[in-house]
Design a protein around this motif. Structure first.
Motif, short mmCIF file in Angstrom:
data_model
loop_
_atom_site.label_atom_id
_atom_site.label_comp_id
_atom_site.label_asym_id
_atom_site.label_seq_id
_atom_site.Cartn_x
_atom_site.Cartn_y
_atom_site.Cartn_z
N THR A 167 1.07 -5.18 -1.33
CA THR A 167 1.62 -6.23 -2.19
C THR A 167 0.62 -7.39 -2.28
OG1 THR A 167 3.88 -5.66 -1.60
CG2 THR A 167 3.52 -7.90 -2.42
N LYS A 168 0.09 -7.77 -1.12
CA LYS A 168 -0.87 -8.88 -1.07
C LYS A 168 -2.16 -8.50 -1.81
CE LYS A 168 -3.11 -10.17 2.72
NZ LYS A 168 -3.50 -10.57 4.04
N GLY A 184 -1.40 -8.03 -5.62
CA GLY A 184 -0.79 -9.16 -6.32
C GLY A 184 0.45 -8.72 -7.09
N GLU A 185 1.04 -7.63 -6.65
CA GLU A 185 2.27 -7.13 -7.28
C GLU A 185 3.13 -6.51 -6.20
OE1 GLU A 185 1.62 -4.23 -10.43
OE2 GLU A 185 3.72 -3.60 -10.34
N GLU A 186 4.42 -6.72 -6.31
CA GLU A 186 5.29 -6.24 -5.23
C GLU A 186 5.27 -4.71 -5.10
OE1 GLU A 186 9.22 -7.87 -5.23
OE2 GLU A 186 9.79 -6.50 -3.60
N LYS A 228 -9.35 -4.67 1.10
CA LYS A 228 -10.20 -5.62 0.35
C LYS A 228 -11.32 -4.88 -0.38
CE LYS A 228 -9.33 -10.00 2.55
NZ LYS A 228 -8.69 -9.81 3.88
#
Ligand SMILES: NC(=O)c1ccc[n+]([C@@H]2O[C@H](COP(=O)([O-])OP(=O)(O)OC[C@H]3O[C@@H](n4cnc5c(N)ncnc54)[C@H](OP(=O)(O)O)[C@@H]3O)[C@@H](O)[C@H]2O)c1
Length: 316
Positions: A241-242, A245-247, A307
């Motif tokens: 999610t992090k 940037g979307e659940e 990342k």
């Protein structure tokens, strides 16, 4: 270069072996050099390893003479087999037997065998919580590797048994990544219940193997496990999610449903997840995170791996 100790690396054009070749060749002060073994010395992947300075030599794990010739003059062997090329646990064992015999004949000083548990020590064939597969296995691609450890022992080889973890790269190329449900929301769908799954960025398997070779005799005769993180499905979803940037949610898929998904090996992998679920404490304990980091200080956790890799995960 002439004085360097040669590590013959099986699967050098693949994930685990490739990581080891890159780890060795990127360390210019290394006492080691890599001999990359491949069936096709002219492939682009083989050429890329040559460009790193590795020697590229032909070998096939189905051909004993080719193994002997490829191991000749080497100090070490990184041994890995390729279950998903043929899906046969019996065949995988024959291949390991040949690797061990060839290593013995050549007088290899240190073999690292990339292995997994023989799950039948925890779940005997009579245990009906999961189906028996290929007549005598519970998790064929695990059991065959665990059972094949005997071939190294029989040959009295100086061996380190390296227990690996599931690659986080499976999110990129093996359907473990989040998919979009009918409600339009992303979710990780894995048969993990609420238990933790040891995982690793596959490049770190090769880096860890390099550290084991560097530490000489320290791990010979030992079994060591590595992981970059132990995460529940919910925790993986939170990190995703992090990163995205979307659940992202998490759905615990029932083991039987996963086994029935119909892709080749779904039953084997469904059983694998159930083993990891049912024996979470043992399985995570055998892959200690602090030890893994101390062995390979570059080890990435899931957040760090994401990342670098999140953009490669196909979102369907
Ligand atoms: N996926 C996971 O999460 C995971 C986790 C732990 C353990 N494993 C185990 O990892 C093993 C596979 O390792 P990997 O992922 O590093 O493999 P990989 O990336 O699929 O690469 C396999 C490489 O091995 C070579 N190869 C295939 N058949 C060969 C043969 N007969 N003789 C010699 N080389 C051969 C191929 O190279 P050439 O074409 O150049 O010869 C290929 O590049 C499997 O047994 C699997 O059970 C997987």
């Amino acid at each position: 270069m002439a004085d360097k100790k040669v590590i013959a690396v099986l699967g050098a054009t693949g994930a685990q072996g490739g990581g080891l070749v890159r780890a060795i060749m990127s360390d210019k002060t290394s006492e080691f050099t890599a001999r990359a073994l491949t069936r096709n010395v002219n492939s682009d992947k083989a050429k890329a390893l040559k460009e790193l300075g590795a020697e590229v030599v032909a070998a096939d794990v189905d051909n004993y003479e080719s193994l002997k010739s490829a191991f000749t003059g080497a100090y070490g062997v990184f041994a890995v087999t390729f279950f998903w090329e043929h899906f046969s646990a019996d065949k995988e064992q024959e291949q390991v037997n040949m690797i061990a015999k060839a290593a013995k004949e050549i007088g290899i000083k240190h073999v690292i065998w990339s292995t997994l548990e023989d799950t039948r020590k925890w779940i005997p064939l009579s245990d009906n919580r999961m189906p028996t597969l290929q007549e005598k296995y519970k998790v064929p691609h695990f059991d065959s590797k665990g059972e094949a450890e005997k071939y190294f022992a029989e040959q009295k080889l100086p061996v380190t048994y390296l227990l690996t973890s599931g690659y986080w790269e499976n999110m990129i190329s093996f359907g473990w990544g989040p998919t979009r449900g009918e409600n339009g929301k992303l979710a990780v769908n894995l048969p993990l219940g609420d238990r933790k799954l040891p995982g690793i960025g596959v490049e770190d398997i090769g880096k860890s193997a390099y550290q084991i070779f560097k530490r000489g005799n320290e791990f010979i005769g030992k079994k060591i496990g590595i992981a970059g993180g132990h995460l529940t499905g919910k925790q993986m979803a939170e990190y995703l999610t992090k990163a995205l940037g979307e659940e992202v949610g998490y759905n615990a898929v029932p083991f039987d449903v996963y086994r029935g998904l119909g892709f080749p090996g779904a039953d084997d992998i469904g059983n694998m997840f159930q083993f990891k679920h049912d024996f979470e404490e043992y399985f995570c304990g055998a892959r200690d995170l602090k030890f893994s980091k101390s062995l390979n200080p570059e080890l990435k956790n899931f957040d760090e791996w994401l990342k670098e890799n999140v953009s490669k995960i196909p979102l369907k």
